[in-house]
Scaffold this active site. Structure first.
Site, mmCIF file in Angstrom:
data_model
loop_
_atom_site.group_PDB
_atom_site.id
_atom_site.type_symbol
_atom_site.label_atom_id
_atom_site.label_comp_id
_atom_site.label_asym_id
_atom_site.label_seq_id
_atom_site.Cartn_x
_atom_site.Cartn_y
_atom_site.Cartn_z
ATOM 1 N N SER A 51 65.722 50.065 41.359
ATOM 2 C CA SER A 51 66.747 50.946 40.803
ATOM 3 C C SER A 51 66.100 52.143 40.100
ATOM 4 C CB SER A 51 67.652 50.144 39.872
ATOM 5 O OG SER A 51 68.820 50.845 39.536
ATOM 6 N N ASP A 138 74.380 45.958 48.370
ATOM 7 C CA ASP A 138 74.077 46.788 47.202
ATOM 8 C C ASP A 138 75.205 47.800 47.015
ATOM 9 O OD1 ASP A 138 73.116 48.528 45.263
ATOM 10 O OD2 ASP A 138 71.061 48.488 46.012
ATOM 11 N N HIS A 172 72.197 44.401 44.486
ATOM 12 C CA HIS A 172 71.322 45.325 43.762
ATOM 13 C C HIS A 172 70.443 44.524 42.808
ATOM 14 C CE1 HIS A 172 70.138 49.300 42.410
ATOM 15 N NE2 HIS A 172 70.279 48.917 41.155
#
Length: 350
Positions: A51, A138, A172
């Site tokens: 991320s 995600d 994610h």
């Protein structure tokens, strides 16, 4: 004399305990030959991140590709996606995807920084190897952004040097073989129990000749738990003021490296809401890098970002990929990039 804070998990015969010890470099080396004995080849450094950490991994690689030989980016979008503005970051680089988003302005800024010598020379990037991972589940970073990142790297690197994994059902998070939440959800500690060794995929692609650790399948939890990370004080190695980087970082030092063997360095950047204040040492302990590092003489550094509700505003403890430190956040003059580079150099004694 420089002081180093070292936190070691000591396995006791009856119960586990942690002991935080403040020692000088000299006495620490005598008692535990770790940092003082390190012999790191910084020109074999690699980076990874999830991320915001993925965005930082790209930024650090482009700034210092003369040292960085590869990167693993999980759940992130293209370089300079935010264009220095949090509103743009939220509007096109995370869960929302602007219909007009293209690589044109991002690549233009890359060229500008190259001309200003704020990034490493283009030629130094050519032999790097990059793994990009973006899961089909995600919903935090949109697929358009991930595709643009892959397009950037395919423009910068030979096709065989880029591996884009975009067909696995990851949410994610950092996919692991057997640690973390369910693979289809994104929740703390943002490690996904996916029966997938993302860390091994990243390291084995960046360093093609490394060896898989013994019993790599179905051994993630026990193997990672046995390989304890330590805590070091980065403020002994560089000035961290105005960086939002925490003094304390986690580090994994393989036995051979602690004894002075020539080793490589891998720097892994956590994601938002994934620093020590949120998940303790779970990312550093269980992302999966340490067992590969132990088997291949790679020191792994896990720097941490502090949360802040004031200036700089960073309530989720993200790495800077939109400009909360200053306008140079994405080049070698950026406070966070500069600090981590100085830490890398200090660890390598260059």
């Amino acid at each position: 004399m420089t002081l180093i804070n070292v936190q070691r998990n000591l396995a006791l015969s009856i119960a586990g305990a942690c002991s935080v010890v403040l020692l000088s470099v000299t006495s620490f080396a005598a008692a535990n030959p770790t940092l003082q004995a390190l012999n790191i080849d910084t020109r074999q450094t690699s980076v990874s991140g999830l991320s915001s950490g993925g965005y930082m991994a790209t930024q650090f690689q482009l700034a210092h590709s003369e040292h960085v030989v590869g990167a693993g980016i999980v759940g992130a979008g293209p370089y300079y996606c935010a264009l220095g503005q949090i509103g743009i970051a939220l509007g096109q680089c995370v869960n929302k995807a602007s219909s007009s988003i293209t690589n044109t302005p991002f690549l233009a800024q890359y060229e500008t920084y190259l001309a200003e010598q704020k990034l490493a020379p283009r030629d130094s990037l050519q032999d790097d190897r990059v793994v990009i991972i973006h899961g089909t589940n995600d919903t935090t970073v949109n697929r358009t952004a991930a595709n643009l990142l892959a397009e950037q790297y395919k423009q910068w690197l030979p096709a065989n040097n880029v591996k884009y994994i975009n067909d696995e059902a990851f949410a994610h998070h950092m996919p692991t073989e057997s640690y973390g939440s369910k693979c289809e959800v994104s929740e703390p500690p943002f490690l996904g129990n996916c029966n997938y060794d993302a860390a091994g995929t990243i390291l084995s692609f960046i360093y093609p000749n490394i060896q898989a650790p013994p019993d790599v399948k179905n051994s993630n939890t026990s193997a990672d738990s046995a390989l304890q990370v330590s805590t070091i004080d980065l403020s002994d190695l560089t000035d961290l003021s105005a960086t939002s980087i925490s003094d304390d970082a986690f580090i994994f030092i393989p036995e051979n490296c602690a004894q002075g063997k020539r080793c490589r360095l891998h720097i892994s950047f956590h994601g938002c809401n994934q620093s020590a204040s949120d998940v303790d040492r779970q990312y550093a302990q269980h992302a999966g890098f340490n067992r590969w590092a132990q088997n291949n003489d790679i020191v792994v550094l896990y720097p941490q970002v502090k949360k802040s509700m004031f200036m700089p505003l960073n309530p989720q403890g993200c790495w800077d990929w939109w400009g909360y430190t200053d306008e140079n956040y994405a080049n070698k003059s950026g406070p966070q990039i500069k600090a981590i580079y100085q830490v890398m150099q200090a660890l390598g004694k260059e």
